[in-house]
Write a protein that holds these residues in place. Structure first.
Motif, PDB file in Angstrom:
ATOM      1  N   GLN A 250      -2.604  -4.428   6.998  1.00  0.00           N
ATOM      2  CA  GLN A 250      -1.777  -5.617   6.781  1.00  0.00           C
ATOM      3  C   GLN A 250      -0.328  -5.392   7.170  1.00  0.00           C
ATOM      4  O   GLN A 250       0.450  -6.332   7.228  1.00  0.00           O
TER       5      GLN A 250
ATOM      6  N   ARG B 297      -5.685  -4.277   3.011  1.00  0.00           N
ATOM      7  CA  ARG B 297      -6.337  -5.226   2.107  1.00  0.00           C
ATOM      8  C   ARG B 297      -7.775  -5.343   2.579  1.00  0.00           C
ATOM      9  O   ARG B 297      -8.031  -5.734   3.723  1.00  0.00           O
ATOM     10  N   HIS B 298      -8.704  -4.944   1.741  1.00  0.00           N
ATOM     11  CA  HIS B 298     -10.130  -4.940   2.079  1.00  0.00           C
ATOM     12  C   HIS B 298     -10.386  -4.189   3.387  1.00  0.00           C
ATOM     13  O   HIS B 298     -11.074  -4.666   4.280  1.00  0.00           O
TER      14      HIS B 298
ATOM     15  N   LYS C 111      -2.073  -4.177  -8.750  1.00  0.00           N
ATOM     16  CA  LYS C 111      -1.947  -5.610  -8.526  1.00  0.00           C
ATOM     17  C   LYS C 111      -0.743  -6.168  -9.282  1.00  0.00           C
ATOM     18  O   LYS C 111      -0.505  -5.830 -10.428  1.00  0.00           O
TER      19      LYS C 111
ATOM     20  N   GLN D 124      -2.423  -9.900  -1.642  1.00  0.00           N
ATOM     21  CA  GLN D 124      -1.614  -8.693  -1.494  1.00  0.00           C
ATOM     22  C   GLN D 124      -2.477  -7.491  -1.130  1.00  0.00           C
ATOM     23  O   GLN D 124      -3.660  -7.452  -1.444  1.00  0.00           O
ATOM     24  N   PRO D 125      -1.881  -6.483  -0.457  1.00  0.00           N
ATOM     25  CA  PRO D 125      -2.633  -5.262  -0.137  1.00  0.00           C
ATOM     26  C   PRO D 125      -3.095  -4.568  -1.407  1.00  0.00           C
ATOM     27  O   PRO D 125      -2.437  -4.618  -2.443  1.00  0.00           O
ATOM     28  N   ASN D 126      -4.259  -3.900  -1.331  1.00  0.00           N
ATOM     29  CA  ASN D 126      -4.779  -3.198  -2.496  1.00  0.00           C
ATOM     30  C   ASN D 126      -4.918  -1.694  -2.267  1.00  0.00           C
ATOM     31  O   ASN D 126      -5.410  -0.982  -3.122  1.00  0.00           O
TER      32      ASN D 126
END
Length: 66
Positions: free
Chosen positions: A50, A45-46, A17, A25-27
């Motif tokens: 994305q 992302r989740h 992050k 933001q993408p994780n």
């Protein structure tokens, strides 16, 4: 070779992050390749895609991906 480009593609890479980012933001990122297509990194992302970009080399070890 490294654990990300050895064998089948589709292995997850956790995305750190950014200190000033919000929850947008993408994780997660995945080195991904479909049969007959060029390798790419898909950003999630989740668990929802994305975005993506094509790559020629493994971003971890630098090996050329075919």
């Amino acid at each position: 070779m490294c654990q990300y480009c050895d064998g089948e593609y589709g292995k997850s890479i956790l995305v750190n992050k950014s200190p000033d980012s919000k929850e947008t933001q993408p994780n997660e990122a995945v080195i991904f390749q479909l049969k007959g297509d060029k390798p790419r990194i898909v950003l999630f992302r989740h668990r929802l895609a994305q975005g993506h970009f094509k790559i020629k080399y493994c971003p971890i070890c630098g090996r050329k991906l075919v």
